[in-house]
Write a protein that holds these residues in place. Structure first.
Motif, PDB file in Angstrom:
ATOM      1  N   LEU A   1      15.637  56.142 107.017  1.00  0.00           N
ATOM      2  CA  LEU A   1      14.661  56.534 106.257  1.00  0.00           C
ATOM      3  C   LEU A   1      16.754  57.858 105.984  1.00  0.00           C
ATOM      4  CD1 LEU A   1      13.884  57.539 103.516  1.00  0.00           C
ATOM      5  CD2 LEU A   1      12.643  59.744 104.948  1.00  0.00           C
ATOM      6  N   SER A   2      17.312  58.103 106.757  1.00  0.00           N
ATOM      7  CA  SER A   2      17.866  59.297 106.958  1.00  0.00           C
ATOM      8  C   SER A   2      19.652  57.997 106.726  1.00  0.00           C
ATOM      9  CB  SER A   2      18.621  59.474 108.409  1.00  0.00           C
ATOM     10  OG  SER A   2      18.026  58.932 109.204  1.00  0.00           O
ATOM     11  N   GLU A   3      19.531  56.794 107.044  1.00  0.00           N
ATOM     12  CA  GLU A   3      20.545  55.849 106.970  1.00  0.00           C
ATOM     13  C   GLU A   3      20.312  55.133 104.829  1.00  0.00           C
ATOM     14  OE1 GLU A   3      17.916  54.402 109.320  1.00  0.00           O
ATOM     15  OE2 GLU A   3      19.753  55.487 110.896  1.00  0.00           O
ATOM     16  N   ARG A   4      19.573  55.920 105.035  1.00  0.00           N
ATOM     17  CA  ARG A   4      20.012  54.961 103.311  1.00  0.00           C
ATOM     18  C   ARG A   4      20.466  56.317 102.104  1.00  0.00           C
ATOM     19  NH1 ARG A   4      13.641  52.917 101.995  1.00  0.00           N
ATOM     20  NH2 ARG A   4      13.198  55.465 102.930  1.00  0.00           N
ATOM     21  N   ARG A   5      20.443  57.182 103.044  1.00  0.00           N
ATOM     22  CA  ARG A   5      20.963  58.345 102.375  1.00  0.00           C
ATOM     23  C   ARG A   5      21.864  58.629 102.331  1.00  0.00           C
ATOM     24  NH1 ARG A   5      16.973  59.117  98.394  1.00  0.00           N
ATOM     25  NH2 ARG A   5      14.684  59.449  99.029  1.00  0.00           N
ATOM     26  N   PRO A   6      23.520  59.057 101.169  1.00  0.00           N
ATOM     27  CA  PRO A   6      24.355  59.496 101.422  1.00  0.00           C
ATOM     28  C   PRO A   6      24.482  60.397 102.005  1.00  0.00           C
ATOM     29  CG  PRO A   6      24.176  58.624  99.165  1.00  0.00           C
ATOM     30  CD  PRO A   6      22.944  58.253 100.091  1.00  0.00           C
ATOM     31  N   VAL A   7      26.283  60.560 102.018  1.00  0.00           N
ATOM     32  CA  VAL A   7      26.538  61.836 103.033  1.00  0.00           C
ATOM     33  C   VAL A   7      26.810  62.963 101.140  1.00  0.00           C
ATOM     34  CG1 VAL A   7      28.025  63.524 104.076  1.00  0.00           C
ATOM     35  CG2 VAL A   7      26.993  61.318 104.871  1.00  0.00           C
ATOM     36  N   VAL A   8      26.409  63.625 101.683  1.00  0.00           N
ATOM     37  CA  VAL A   8      26.839  64.723 100.200  1.00  0.00           C
ATOM     38  C   VAL A   8      27.844  65.027 100.531  1.00  0.00           C
ATOM     39  CG1 VAL A   8      26.010  66.895  99.331  1.00  0.00           C
ATOM     40  CG2 VAL A   8      24.612  65.581 100.207  1.00  0.00           C
ATOM     41  N   PRO A   9      28.311  64.245  98.955  1.00  0.00           N
ATOM     42  CA  PRO A   9      30.314  64.949  98.593  1.00  0.00           C
ATOM     43  C   PRO A   9      30.538  66.340  98.935  1.00  0.00           C
ATOM     44  CG  PRO A   9      29.627  63.504  97.314  1.00  0.00           C
ATOM     45  CD  PRO A   9      28.623  64.123  98.352  1.00  0.00           C
ATOM     46  N   GLY A  10      31.545  66.645  99.956  1.00  0.00           N
ATOM     47  CA  GLY A  10      31.329  68.264 100.060  1.00  0.00           C
ATOM     48  C   GLY A  10      31.025  68.810 101.589  1.00  0.00           C
ATOM     49  N   PHE A  11      30.435  67.735 101.546  1.00  0.00           N
ATOM     50  CA  PHE A  11      29.429  68.103 103.340  1.00  0.00           C
ATOM     51  C   PHE A  11      29.906  67.978 104.388  1.00  0.00           C
ATOM     52  CE2 PHE A  11      27.634  70.580 100.133  1.00  0.00           C
ATOM     53  CZ  PHE A  11      26.351  71.689 100.696  1.00  0.00           C
ATOM     54  N   SER A  12      29.962  68.637 105.669  1.00  0.00           N
ATOM     55  CA  SER A  12      30.498  67.775 106.538  1.00  0.00           C
ATOM     56  C   SER A  12      29.334  66.398 107.262  1.00  0.00           C
ATOM     57  CB  SER A  12      30.802  68.406 107.398  1.00  0.00           C
ATOM     58  OG  SER A  12      29.741  69.434 108.315  1.00  0.00           O
ATOM     59  N   GLU A  13      30.155  65.176 107.962  1.00  0.00           N
ATOM     60  CA  GLU A  13      28.383  64.274 108.277  1.00  0.00           C
ATOM     61  C   GLU A  13      27.923  64.371 109.120  1.00  0.00           C
ATOM     62  OE1 GLU A  13      30.501  60.510 108.878  1.00  0.00           O
ATOM     63  OE2 GLU A  13      32.244  60.368 107.716  1.00  0.00           O
ATOM     64  N   ASN A  14      27.988  65.657 109.591  1.00  0.00           N
ATOM     65  CA  ASN A  14      26.830  65.791 110.262  1.00  0.00           C
ATOM     66  C   ASN A  14      25.722  67.774 109.900  1.00  0.00           C
ATOM     67  OD1 ASN A  14      29.291  67.623 110.843  1.00  0.00           O
ATOM     68  ND2 ASN A  14      29.470  67.968 113.065  1.00  0.00           N
ATOM     69  N   CYS A  15      25.753  67.730 108.589  1.00  0.00           N
ATOM     70  CA  CYS A  15      26.183  68.549 108.213  1.00  0.00           C
ATOM     71  C   CYS A  15      24.150  68.236 107.758  1.00  0.00           C
ATOM     72  CB  CYS A  15      26.149  69.038 106.566  1.00  0.00           C
ATOM     73  SG  CYS A  15      25.564  69.830 105.865  1.00  0.00           S
TER      74      CYS A  15
ATOM     75  N   SER B   1      28.226  73.724  90.678  1.00  0.00           N
ATOM     76  CA  SER B   1      29.888  73.664  89.931  1.00  0.00           C
ATOM     77  C   SER B   1      30.153  73.049  91.569  1.00  0.00           C
ATOM     78  CB  SER B   1      30.533  74.777  89.941  1.00  0.00           C
ATOM     79  OG  SER B   1      32.022  74.771  89.279  1.00  0.00           O
ATOM     80  N   TYR B   2      30.346  73.327  92.239  1.00  0.00           N
ATOM     81  CA  TYR B   2      31.201  72.499  93.368  1.00  0.00           C
ATOM     82  C   TYR B   2      30.977  71.247  93.799  1.00  0.00           C
ATOM     83  CZ  TYR B   2      32.391  72.418  98.509  1.00  0.00           C
ATOM     84  OH  TYR B   2      33.093  71.364  99.719  1.00  0.00           O
ATOM     85  N   LEU B   3      29.411  70.860  94.162  1.00  0.00           N
ATOM     86  CA  LEU B   3      29.281  69.627  94.311  1.00  0.00           C
ATOM     87  C   LEU B   3      29.815  68.808  93.018  1.00  0.00           C
ATOM     88  CD1 LEU B   3      25.525  70.214  95.996  1.00  0.00           C
ATOM     89  CD2 LEU B   3      27.964  69.667  96.787  1.00  0.00           C
ATOM     90  N   LEU B   4      29.374  69.372  92.007  1.00  0.00           N
ATOM     91  CA  LEU B   4      30.412  68.380  90.806  1.00  0.00           C
ATOM     92  C   LEU B   4      31.612  68.014  91.067  1.00  0.00           C
ATOM     93  CD1 LEU B   4      27.737  69.298  87.867  1.00  0.00           C
ATOM     94  CD2 LEU B   4      27.533  67.462  89.419  1.00  0.00           C
ATOM     95  N   LYS B   5      31.918  68.923  91.452  1.00  0.00           N
ATOM     96  CA  LYS B   5      34.031  68.622  91.379  1.00  0.00           C
ATOM     97  C   LYS B   5      34.065  68.113  93.058  1.00  0.00           C
ATOM     98  CE  LYS B   5      34.876  73.025  89.544  1.00  0.00           C
ATOM     99  NZ  LYS B   5      35.307  74.148  89.765  1.00  0.00           N
TER     100      LYS B   5
ATOM    101  N   ASP C   1      31.890  65.685  93.647  1.00  0.00           N
ATOM    102  CA  ASP C   1      31.825  64.175  93.813  1.00  0.00           C
ATOM    103  C   ASP C   1      32.557  63.661  92.747  1.00  0.00           C
ATOM    104  OD1 ASP C   1      30.257  61.993  93.740  1.00  0.00           O
ATOM    105  OD2 ASP C   1      29.001  61.910  91.804  1.00  0.00           O
ATOM    106  N   SER C   2      33.473  64.006  91.540  1.00  0.00           N
ATOM    107  CA  SER C   2      34.305  63.405  91.046  1.00  0.00           C
ATOM    108  C   SER C   2      35.993  63.721  91.518  1.00  0.00           C
ATOM    109  CB  SER C   2      34.766  64.685  89.289  1.00  0.00           C
ATOM    110  OG  SER C   2      35.646  65.782  90.140  1.00  0.00           O
ATOM    111  N   GLU C   3      36.026  64.260  92.571  1.00  0.00           N
ATOM    112  CA  GLU C   3      37.407  64.437  93.403  1.00  0.00           C
ATOM    113  C   GLU C   3      37.239  63.135  94.773  1.00  0.00           C
ATOM    114  OE1 GLU C   3      37.673  67.713  95.516  1.00  0.00           O
ATOM    115  OE2 GLU C   3      38.114  68.717  93.754  1.00  0.00           O
ATOM    116  N   ASP C   4      36.311  62.293  94.136  1.00  0.00           N
ATOM    117  CA  ASP C   4      36.096  61.332  95.380  1.00  0.00           C
ATOM    118  C   ASP C   4      35.801  59.964  94.739  1.00  0.00           C
ATOM    119  OD1 ASP C   4      35.242  62.777  97.890  1.00  0.00           O
ATOM    120  OD2 ASP C   4      33.460  62.031  97.535  1.00  0.00           O
ATOM    121  N   LYS C   5      36.361  60.298  93.062  1.00  0.00           N
ATOM    122  CA  LYS C   5      35.804  58.936  92.311  1.00  0.00           C
ATOM    123  C   LYS C   5      37.538  58.061  92.009  1.00  0.00           C
ATOM    124  CE  LYS C   5      31.811  59.088  90.577  1.00  0.00           C
ATOM    125  NZ  LYS C   5      30.530  59.373  89.506  1.00  0.00           N
TER     126      LYS C   5
END
Length: 156
Positions: free
Chosen positions: A96-110, A146-150, A152-156
């Motif tokens: 289950l934890s591997e199926r959920r991608p890391v949230v853009p803008g947060f560190s991987e160990n968040c 707003s931060y999370l949306l920004k 996500d768009s920067e990663d694309k």
């Protein structure tokens, strides 16, 4: 759902009814202390769920019961919040934890869970409502979105 609303649908022609949920989920909310479970002189307890009544009834031995054993949606960090209190034996689906991608803008160990703290009071309550709001919390949530949306768009 209040039990009284369900009972209104139980017509003599009804042959089967299926309830989905269990006795550990949230109870119905009522406004009247006189009709609540907290009022020990009240034998109705409208805020007791149908599931709880069935589990506590004398017919308990004849009714089949199963409780949620595996969850497939929440990240395990979130499920850990309810596990010790409500569903002690709740298991997470495999990977289950591997199926959920890391949230853009947060560190991987968040761990996908954090608490906000502030000292702003709730807004004045409308007299005819049990709902509460806090403009400061609304602004914090909008800023986070707003931060999370920004991100996500920067990663694309």
């Amino acid at each position: 759902v209040l039990e009284t609303n369900v009972l209104a649908c139980l017509l003599p022609t009804l042959k089967h009814i299926i309830f989905i949920g269990d006795h550990l989920q949230l109870r119905p909310q009522i406004e009247s202390y006189e009709l609540s479970l907290e009022n020990k002189s009240n034998r109705h307890a409208f805020d007791l769920s149908c599931f709880e009544r069935l589990i506590n009834s004398s017919q308990r031995d004849v009714l089949p019961l199963s409780v949620l054993s595996h969850q497939h949606r929440q990240h395990p960090d979130l499920a850990d919040l309810i596990r010790p209190v409500i569903y002690e034996n709740l298991k997470d689906a495999e990977n289950l934890s591997e199926r959920r991608p890391v949230v853009p803008g947060f560190s991987e160990n968040c761990n996908r869970l954090f608490w906000w703290d502030h000292d702003e009071y709730e807004d004045a309550q409308k007299s005819d409502s049990a709902s509460r709001s806090n403009r400061h919390e609304i602004n914090m949530a909008v800023a986070l979105a707003s931060y999370l949306l920004k991100q996500d768009s920067e990663d694309k």
